[in-house]
Design a protein around this motif. Structure first.
Motif, mmCIF file in Angstrom:
data_model
loop_
_atom_site.group_PDB
_atom_site.id
_atom_site.type_symbol
_atom_site.label_atom_id
_atom_site.label_comp_id
_atom_site.label_asym_id
_atom_site.label_seq_id
_atom_site.Cartn_x
_atom_site.Cartn_y
_atom_site.Cartn_z
ATOM 1 N N PRO A 12 4.647 -17.106 87.473
ATOM 2 C CA PRO A 12 5.156 -16.829 88.825
ATOM 3 C C PRO A 12 4.059 -16.439 89.819
ATOM 4 N N ASN A 40 9.485 -11.315 86.137
ATOM 5 C CA ASN A 40 8.149 -11.886 86.249
ATOM 6 C C ASN A 40 7.507 -11.502 87.567
ATOM 7 N N ASN A 41 8.347 -11.387 88.571
ATOM 8 C CA ASN A 41 7.878 -11.347 89.944
ATOM 9 C C ASN A 41 8.784 -10.400 90.722
ATOM 10 N N SER A 93 8.282 -20.277 84.763
ATOM 11 C CA SER A 93 8.727 -19.879 86.102
ATOM 12 C C SER A 93 9.456 -21.042 86.755
ATOM 13 N N GLU A 116 12.168 -12.329 90.342
ATOM 14 C CA GLU A 116 12.316 -13.505 89.503
ATOM 15 C C GLU A 116 12.491 -13.019 88.078
ATOM 16 N N TYR A 174 12.502 -12.711 84.173
ATOM 17 C CA TYR A 174 11.588 -13.188 83.138
ATOM 18 C C TYR A 174 12.287 -14.263 82.308
#
Lengths: 113, 113
Positions: free
Chosen positions: A99, B30-31, B97, B90, B92
């Motif tokens: 990401p 993730n993000n 991704s 986002e 995981y």
């Protein structure tokens, strides 16, 4: 460095019509994502394009479709417009293999009457 | 899918006051990004902060990924800070991704002179 651009800024369509929205990604970015933001809500993910193919999709019907071109720009197409499609449509670009941070364009405001 | 909750939904401040906005999320991410949406709908990137602490002028952010929350601090607020603040994550997905950001409902900040 050129940011994400979208066109048109505003659009008014009639129920049942079709619409095409356009997005140019930030320079150096090869992935484009589209979001729909209804009034008073947070944006909702429609889909992402990478290497000219759909790479992931949210909970939107097939009448929402897209394209990505070799220069990484993208189109969002919506067929058979419904009143509930009235919203701000946002495009975001990022690098692939993430990401990574996503950067958003100014949006296209679509009104369906 | 992942759930994102922001609090408070509304915040009214006098110029010069400090504030803390919170973002809770229901799963590993993730993000994580914080955005400020201006009155014209443009999402302005504030922080890309999947973990740790960052500062940028009067703004700072902290994400504690293990406890699934993030905080955005605004110090010495100004009228130009008014607008909607969104947290987006986002989920995981095992190292892959798909660029799908899930947004919270936002915090509407109003700063009075």
């Amino acid at each position: 460095e050129t940011g994400v651009t979208q066109s048109p800024t505003h659009l008014i369509k009639t129920r049942g019509q079709q619409v095409t929205l356009r997005c140019s990604s930030q320079s150096g970015h090869n992935t484009v994502s589209w979001y729909q933001q209804a009034l008073g809500q947070g944006p909702q993910f429609i889909f992402q394009y990478y290497r000219e193919e759909e790479n992931g999709r949210g909970n939107f019907p097939p009448r929402f479709s897209g394209l990505q071109f070799p220069n990484y720009s993208s189109e969002l197409n919506v067929n058979a417009l419904e009143l509930d499609d009235s919203a701000l449509y946002l495009c975001a670009s990022s690098l692939a293999g993430g990401p990574y941070e996503q950067y958003f364009g100014p949006g296209t405001r679509l009104t369906v009457t | 899918g992942i759930q994102v909750e922001q609090s408070p939904p509304d915040l009214i401040l006098q110029e010069g006051a400090n504030s803390t906005l919170r973002c809770n999320f229901s799963d590993s991410v993730n993000n994580l990004q914080w955005f400020h949406q201006n009155p014209w709908g443009q999402l302005i990137n504030l922080f890309y902060i999947p973990s740790g602490t960052k500062q940028n002028g009067r703004l700072s952010a902290t994400t504690v990924a293990t406890e699934r929350y993030s905080l955005l601090y605004i110090s010495s607020s100004q009228t130009t800070d008014s607008g909607v603040y969104f947290c987006a994550v986002e989920e995981y997905a095992g190292g892959t991704s798909y660029g799908k950001l899930t947004f919270g409902q936002g915090t509407i900040l109003t700063v009075h002179p």
